[in-house]
Design an enzyme around this catalytic site. Structure first.
Site, PDB file in Angstrom:
ATOM      1  N   GLU A  51       0.824  -1.209   0.000  1.00  0.00           N
ATOM      2  CA  GLU A  51       0.000   0.000   0.000  1.00  0.00           C
ATOM      3  C   GLU A  51       0.856   1.256   0.000  1.00  0.00           C
ATOM      4  O   GLU A  51       0.432   2.311  -0.490  1.00  0.00           O
ATOM      5  CB  GLU A  51      -0.939   0.005   1.214  1.00  0.00           C
ATOM      6  N   PHE A 113      -9.932  -8.019  14.464  1.00  0.00           N
ATOM      7  CA  PHE A 113      -8.851  -8.384  13.552  1.00  0.00           C
ATOM      8  C   PHE A 113      -8.677  -7.285  12.501  1.00  0.00           C
ATOM      9  O   PHE A 113      -9.636  -6.886  11.847  1.00  0.00           O
ATOM     10  CB  PHE A 113      -9.163  -9.725  12.880  1.00  0.00           C
ATOM     11  N   GLN A 114      -7.472  -6.812  12.355  1.00  0.00           N
ATOM     12  CA  GLN A 114      -7.110  -5.752  11.404  1.00  0.00           C
ATOM     13  C   GLN A 114      -7.905  -4.467  11.618  1.00  0.00           C
ATOM     14  O   GLN A 114      -8.188  -3.739  10.673  1.00  0.00           O
ATOM     15  CB  GLN A 114      -7.218  -6.249   9.958  1.00  0.00           C
ATOM     16  N   LYS A 163     -16.957  -1.469   7.158  1.00  0.00           N
ATOM     17  CA  LYS A 163     -17.314  -2.506   6.177  1.00  0.00           C
ATOM     18  C   LYS A 163     -18.826  -2.544   5.931  1.00  0.00           C
ATOM     19  O   LYS A 163     -19.279  -2.721   4.795  1.00  0.00           O
ATOM     20  CB  LYS A 163     -16.815  -3.866   6.666  1.00  0.00           C
ATOM     21  N   MET A 470      24.409  10.106   1.391  1.00  0.00           N
ATOM     22  CA  MET A 470      24.245  11.449   1.951  1.00  0.00           C
ATOM     23  C   MET A 470      24.703  11.505   3.408  1.00  0.00           C
ATOM     24  O   MET A 470      25.445  12.404   3.803  1.00  0.00           O
ATOM     25  CB  MET A 470      22.778  11.887   1.836  1.00  0.00           C
TER      26      MET A 470
END
Lengths: 556, 98
Positions: A51, A113-114, A163, A470
């Site tokens: 993502e 969950f999640q 959802k 760097m």
């Protein structure tokens, strides 16, 4: 018509002319992806490796096309993976819409969950975000989100829906919905008396400089050259505005700030009027804010009033879109000639400082210059973050204008490949060249699978010096060569690795080998990687340490 | 976090907000990430169920207060921000959070 929440989202995307979404599916996002599946011709979904890459891709899409970028993720880790991408877009004011689907309303707050409180987590890195747990709110929120992301100073917006909202049903007719609060409108129109005051400053200036920032680059450049001609003054710019005015334009003095040019930094010191268009004078530009352009009357034009006096105190503050301001100011500007000043300001003009290191390997400036010389003028350059980014900003200069996409504000290593994918998908007819370092590329090379599956002809130039260059450079200068954490002894074989992904790969140890590889890569219809070896002692110069002034500039 | 400095003035800002459930979190997050201490804070209804009034007491130099007001105005759910007379601000007895 009756639609599910998921179908409504797709309907709204189509109404707002979104034809491409980036992202990654998951359990709670099942219905949303199912709704996208019904419209393959209208909404193309591009699956990224994760993502984070999806958010960077939406960002690169937006920066390269000017349209809003959209990324979709599932709940929990899908949503948290967006955070770096959102923060990158936020710091560079890029319009982005992220849609996440959380657990059902009855599970919210139960550590399901999640489940993650993503609106809370992204509050500091979005312009605004919405939590939608009632389907009736959804149409209004979606319309608002597009308006907020693209209006005023653009920025990322996240919508988190539960959802059950995605599966719920709503009777929807386009254009008929309860508007959500879109917030207060801030005045963004310059007045005639302000224009007269600013024109007076510029008309009476002896040593004027026009200083361009990312806000100007994003708002369009069309009247700039007329202003420069009429006021007869030199211009300088931030990294975010690189490409707005080509380095071969005699008026362009180059970059201001830490790795800026001697000419641009010196001109800031000597100017008597600085017209700053769409820049916030960040700490990488105004390294010592009290001494920045200290002899100049400073005029700051920005669409965001909170940028005034935030970093550098200015004499005149104008709330206006930077490009609109230039257009409105032009009729008040009188023709002037500043030959002596122009001559003095441009006398010190060079590209960045070219390397004098004795090495058989190609010098970084040669790699960037050759890339620029061989690539089409319409090429979109995308970088990661580090030395290669600064070399690119310094040496990609000969075209009159070019598109330069880089993470300027957040400095996100790993931004590049995702952003290049977004840029290539948004610009299928243009060449996209992704310039990266071995450090940054290790953070985003997983997106090679996306470039391969979408068959995108992105050329990735990996400037490999085997160290995190760097910080390595800083440690050389400031830490008595104590290379803590920057010399990883990685044994990554980019040629074999790329082949494993299905990418065409090349390795170059000399300038000639690099040029040959680039020529070959330009013939490929799919992605290519060119690993070019450079010496770890190459430095980005000039270099003004943080808090310093032009007097502290290190040039060799 | 910014601490009180000599020369700072005590100011109270009155912020009219949309009555969204997370608007207080947005305000507090903004003050925190910009490095300003909230000395006291109070939320009040304004007779319109869609809006609330938040009063925040803070210390700062004039520039800091101005900057904080401009930052607060940028929040989408903020409708208005005004500086008010500190003495009048907290006459009501209960402070919601400190």
């Amino acid at each position: 018509m009756e639609l599910t929440g998921a179908q409504l989202i797709v309907q709204k995307l189509m109404e707002h002319h979104v034809n491409t979404v980036f992202g990654y599916p998951g359990g709670t996002a099942l219905e949303l992806f199912d709704a996208i599946y019904s419209h393959p011709d209208q909404v193309r979904h591009v699956l990224t490796a994760d993502e984070c890459g999806g958010a960077h891709a939406a960002d690169g899409y937006s920066r390269s096309t000017g349209d809003i970028g959209v990324v979709i993720a599932t709940s929990g880790p899908g949503a948290t993976n967006l955070i770096t991408g959102l923060a990158t877009a936020y710091m560079d004011s890029v319009p982005l819409l992220a849609i996440t689907v959380n657990v059902s309303k009855n599970l919210i707050g139960h550590d399901a969950f999640q489940e993650i409180y993503i609106t809370g987590a992204t509050m500091p890195v979005t312009k605004h975000n919405y939590f939608v747990d009632r389907i009736e709110k959804l149409p209004g929120v979606l319309d608002d989100a597009f308006k907020v992301a693209q209006g005023g100073r653009p920025g990322p917006v996240l919508i988190d829906i539960t959802k059950d909202v995605s599966t719920g049903r709503i009777d929807y007719s386009p254009g008929e919905y309860e508007p959500h609060h879109a917030g207060r409108q801030i005045r963004t129109k310059v007045t005639r008396s302000e224009l007269l005051t600013i024109a007076d400053c510029i008309n009476n200036a002896k040593r004027p400089v026009i200083f361009l920032g990312g806000g100007f680059a994003a708002s369009g450049r069309k009247d700039l050259f007329e202003l420069l001609e009429k006021a007869d003054c030199p211009a300088a710019h931030t990294i975010m505005a690189a490409g707005t005015i080509g380095f071969d334009n005699e008026r362009n003095l180059g970059i201001v700030g830490m790795h800026g040019s001697i000419a641009a930094n010196s001109a800031m010191d000597e100017a008597d009027v600085v017209l700053a268009l769409g820049t916030r004078f960040s700490d990488r530009v105004a390294l010592n804010p009290k001494k920045f352009a200290e002899n100049a009357v400073k005029i700051q034009v920005d669409i965001d009033e909170s940028e005034f006096n935030k970093n550098v105190h200015v004499d005149h503050m104008i709330v206006e879109d930077a490009a609109d301001f230039v257009k409105k100011l032009l009729p008040f500007i009188e023709e002037r000639k500043h030959d002596d000043w122009k001559k003095r300001a441009t006398a010190l003009k060079t590209h960045g400082i070219t390397s004098s290191l004795d090495t058989p390997l190609p010098h970084p400036d040669e790699v960037i210059r050759d890339t620029c010389a061989m690539a089409d003028k319409e090429t979109i350059y995308v970088t990661d973050v580090g030395q290669h980014q600064m070399w690119s900003a310094q040496f990609l200069g000969d075209h009159n204008t070019y598109k330069f996409i880089t993470s300027g504000g957040l400095g996100t290593m790993g931004f590049g490949y995702g952003a290049a994918i977004g840029a290539q998908i948004g610009n299928p007819d243009k060449r996209v060249i992704h310039i990266t370092g071995d450090g940054s590329f290790h953070m985003c090379l997983n997106e090679a699978c996306t470039a391969v599956s979408q068959n995108l002809p992105i050329i990735t130039v990996i400037m490999n010096n085997g160290v995190l260059g760097m910080v390595y450079q800083w440690q050389t200068i400031f830490c008595d060569r104590r290379y803590s954490g920057t010399d990883p002894h990685r044994k990554t074989d980019f040629v074999k690795l790329g082949e494993g992904f299905g990418v065409k790969t090349y390795r170059a140890k000399t300038r000639q080998e690099y040029d040959d590889a680039l020529k070959e890569a330009m013939k490929n219809s799919g992605p290519s990687w060119i690993e070019v070896l450079i010496d770890r002692n190459e430095k980005v110069l000039p270099f003004i340490p943080g808090g310093g002034t032009t007097d502290d500039m290190i040039i060799g | 976090m910014r601490q009180f400095k000599p020369g700072d003035s005590r100011e109270v800002v009155s912020i009219l907000v949309n009555n969204e459930m997370d608007v207080l979190a947005r305000l507090v997050t903004l003050f925190t990430r910009r490095g300003y201490n909230i000395e006291s804070l109070k939320v009040m209804s304004v007779g319109n169920p869609d809006m609330s009034c938040v009063k925040i007491e803070m210390y700062g130099a004039e520039d800091d207060i101005g900057q904080m007001i401009r930052q607060t105005r940028k929040l989408v759910d903020v409708l208005d921000v005004t500086l008010i007379e500190p003495r009048c601000a907290f006459e009501e007895s209960v402070s919601v959070a400190q």
